[in-house]
Enzyme design. Structure first.
Site, PDB file in Angstrom:
ATOM      1  N   PHE A 295      19.607  -3.560 -12.197  1.00 40.57           N
ATOM      2  CA  PHE A 295      18.723  -3.800 -11.061  1.00 40.57           C
ATOM      3  C   PHE A 295      18.432  -2.499 -10.322  1.00 40.57           C
ATOM      4  O   PHE A 295      17.303  -2.261  -9.878  1.00 40.57           O
ATOM      5  CB  PHE A 295      19.397  -4.812 -10.134  1.00 40.57           C
ATOM      6  CG  PHE A 295      18.559  -5.250  -8.962  1.00 40.57           C
ATOM      7  CD1 PHE A 295      17.596  -6.238  -9.105  1.00 40.57           C
ATOM      8  CD2 PHE A 295      18.774  -4.707  -7.706  1.00 40.57           C
ATOM      9  CE1 PHE A 295      16.838  -6.663  -8.016  1.00 40.57           C
ATOM     10  CE2 PHE A 295      18.026  -5.125  -6.609  1.00 40.57           C
ATOM     11  CZ  PHE A 295      17.056  -6.106  -6.766  1.00 40.57           C
TER      12      PHE A 295
ATOM     13  N   TYR B 224      10.014   7.840   7.918  1.00 42.01           N
ATOM     14  CA  TYR B 224       9.121   6.745   7.539  1.00 42.01           C
ATOM     15  C   TYR B 224       9.615   6.074   6.258  1.00 42.01           C
ATOM     16  O   TYR B 224       9.693   4.844   6.162  1.00 42.01           O
ATOM     17  CB  TYR B 224       7.685   7.267   7.338  1.00 42.01           C
ATOM     18  CG  TYR B 224       6.795   6.266   6.652  1.00 42.01           C
ATOM     19  CD1 TYR B 224       6.345   5.135   7.332  1.00 42.01           C
ATOM     20  CD2 TYR B 224       6.426   6.421   5.317  1.00 42.01           C
ATOM     21  CE1 TYR B 224       5.550   4.201   6.703  1.00 42.01           C
ATOM     22  CE2 TYR B 224       5.642   5.490   4.682  1.00 42.01           C
ATOM     23  CZ  TYR B 224       5.202   4.382   5.372  1.00 42.01           C
ATOM     24  OH  TYR B 224       4.429   3.441   4.740  1.00 42.01           O
TER      25      TYR B 224
ATOM     26  N   ARG C 188       2.248   9.616  -6.047  1.00 36.83           N
ATOM     27  CA  ARG C 188       1.363   9.098  -7.103  1.00 36.83           C
ATOM     28  C   ARG C 188       0.083   8.487  -6.539  1.00 36.83           C
ATOM     29  O   ARG C 188      -0.984   8.591  -7.147  1.00 36.83           O
ATOM     30  CB  ARG C 188       2.122   8.040  -7.898  1.00 36.83           C
ATOM     31  CG  ARG C 188       1.321   7.375  -9.017  1.00 36.83           C
ATOM     32  CD  ARG C 188       1.971   6.059  -9.427  1.00 36.83           C
ATOM     33  NE  ARG C 188       2.003   5.128  -8.297  1.00 36.83           N
ATOM     34  CZ  ARG C 188       2.845   4.101  -8.205  1.00 36.83           C
ATOM     35  NH1 ARG C 188       3.734   3.880  -9.157  1.00 36.83           N
ATOM     36  NH2 ARG C 188       2.806   3.293  -7.159  1.00 36.83           N
TER      37      ARG C 188
ATOM     38  N   ARG D 213      -5.775   5.776   4.108  1.00 33.55           N
ATOM     39  CA  ARG D 213      -4.369   5.919   4.490  1.00 33.55           C
ATOM     40  C   ARG D 213      -3.897   7.327   4.145  1.00 33.55           C
ATOM     41  O   ARG D 213      -4.310   7.890   3.128  1.00 33.55           O
ATOM     42  CB  ARG D 213      -3.496   4.901   3.745  1.00 33.55           C
ATOM     43  CG  ARG D 213      -3.838   3.456   4.026  1.00 33.55           C
ATOM     44  CD  ARG D 213      -2.799   2.538   3.399  1.00 33.55           C
ATOM     45  NE  ARG D 213      -2.754   2.673   1.957  1.00 33.55           N
ATOM     46  CZ  ARG D 213      -3.250   1.776   1.104  1.00 33.55           C
ATOM     47  NH1 ARG D 213      -3.826   0.692   1.557  1.00 33.55           N
ATOM     48  NH2 ARG D 213      -3.149   1.962  -0.196  1.00 33.55           N
TER      49      ARG D 213
END
Length: 352
Positions: free
Chosen positions: A223, A106, A153, A163
């Site tokens: 980045f 997932y 978290r 969920r």
């Protein structure tokens, strides 16, 4: 810059379809499977979405036109990742995350593929060596580390919105229902479950360090590195912390700014990783069922990240450069967080 921008907008459009609860599954599943083909259909757009980001679907011809103006090497990467992500989103519409293997799968669909796609773009631009885009296992780990951190978290927030993304294979050893972990009488077991999942996430850190060590371009490095150090700091704050089941655990804004300013080279990132795994190590309860595994993964991270110089933690750049670097980092972190959130919302809705 243009390729990364279009990559973001294409995935935002795909995600908006996946997140729209007003689209029936018999319409949505084929759309997710075929979405990559819409990039080559100049007139395709979708006007029936009720989502807040529906503009990217209503104005999709603008996005797809800019996509087709990109160099073919960029088009191929974006189209391929879009196809794989659409198929993955459809797969998890009506199934739960049961095993740890499915948890990895997932997370691969919603974040690992983003890491792989970005890595291929970095290499295609020749800002980075070919190996960065070719080593999909390391790029996947970059995404999985961020995604697992978000899922760990956000336990309470996800529970409140119905969920569930903690893998059943793990939490079922500590409670009959995932929601039971939030009950005060189950707090000890809940924290043990939390620690096991954090230990699982930490296994990606060696891959993260190897990936970052290959980067040569400063903007690309910032980045990629800044979200990763934010993640390790977040895991350190969550480890063995009952507050995860009571409210929101976040790193302080000043701490976040310091991480952004410091994470400008591989030695600095190694020092930051070392600092936070030491923080976790100091909090490992001797009675924790995962304590040995946690100590082992921390030992492997220590071996890779032992600081070579106390002065390695900071390079000085101009305020304008730092502002740009911080903006890039914030956008990448926000994108992964937003993408995972939107994906989580629809997956759970599909289950219901």
């Amino acid at each position: 810059r243009h390729a990364v921008c279009i990559f973001y907008l294409v995935l935002r459009a795909l995600d908006t379809i996946e997140d729209d609860m007003t689209i029936s599954l018999d319409v949505k599943v084929p759309m997710l499977h075929e979405f990559h083909s819409y990039l080559y259909q100049p007139e395709w757009k979708y006007m029936e979405s009720k989502e807040k980001d529906r503009q990217v679907l209503e104005d999709f011809p603008t996005i797809s036109m800019e996509f087709r103006n990109l160099a073919k090497v960029y088009q191929d990467v974006i189209s391929d990742i879009c196809h794989k992500m659409g198929v993955g989103m459809a797969e998890f519409l009506e199934k739960k995350v049961d095993s740890q293997h499915e948890w990895d799968k997932y997370c691969h669909y919603v974040a690992g593929l983003v890491g792989i796609g970005l890595s291929r773009l970095f290499s295609a631009s020749e800002l980075e060596d070919p190996i960065v885009g070719q080593d999909t296992e390391l790029a996947n780990s970059m995404g999985l580390f961020l995604q697992k951190t978000n899922i760990i978290r956000d336990y309470l927030e996800d529970q409140m919105e119905g969920r569930e993304f903690w893998p059943k294979e793990v939490w079922s050893r500590y409670a009959k229902k995932l929601s039971d972990l939030a009950k005060p009488e189950n707090m000890d077991m809940a924290v043990q479950c939390l620690n096991e999942l954090i230990t699982n996430a930490l296994h990606h850190v060696p891959d993260v360090l190897t990936y970052l060590s290959r980067l040569k371009n400063q903007s690309v490095f910032n980045f990629c590195a800044i979200p990763q150090v934010m993640a390790i700091a977040t895991l350190a704050a969550c480890y063995n912390n009952k507050q995860v089941f009571r409210g929101v655990v976040k790193i302080r804004k000043g701490q976040a700014v310091t991480l952004m300013m410091d994470a400008t080279n591989i030695q600095a990132v190694k020092a930051i990783m070392y600092q936070y795994v030491e923080e976790i190590y100091q909090k490992i309860p001797s009675t924790d069922p995962s304590s040995n595994k946690t100590q082992q993964v921390i030992a492997s991270i220590r071996a890779m990240s032992f600081p070579s110089s106390p002065m390695a933690s900071r390079h000085h750049y101009s305020p304008i450069y730092l502002s740009c670097a911080m903006l890039l980092a914030a956008l990448s972190w926000q994108y992964l967080s937003t993408l995972s959130k939107a994906t989580e919302e629809y997956v759970q809705a599909g289950e219901n």
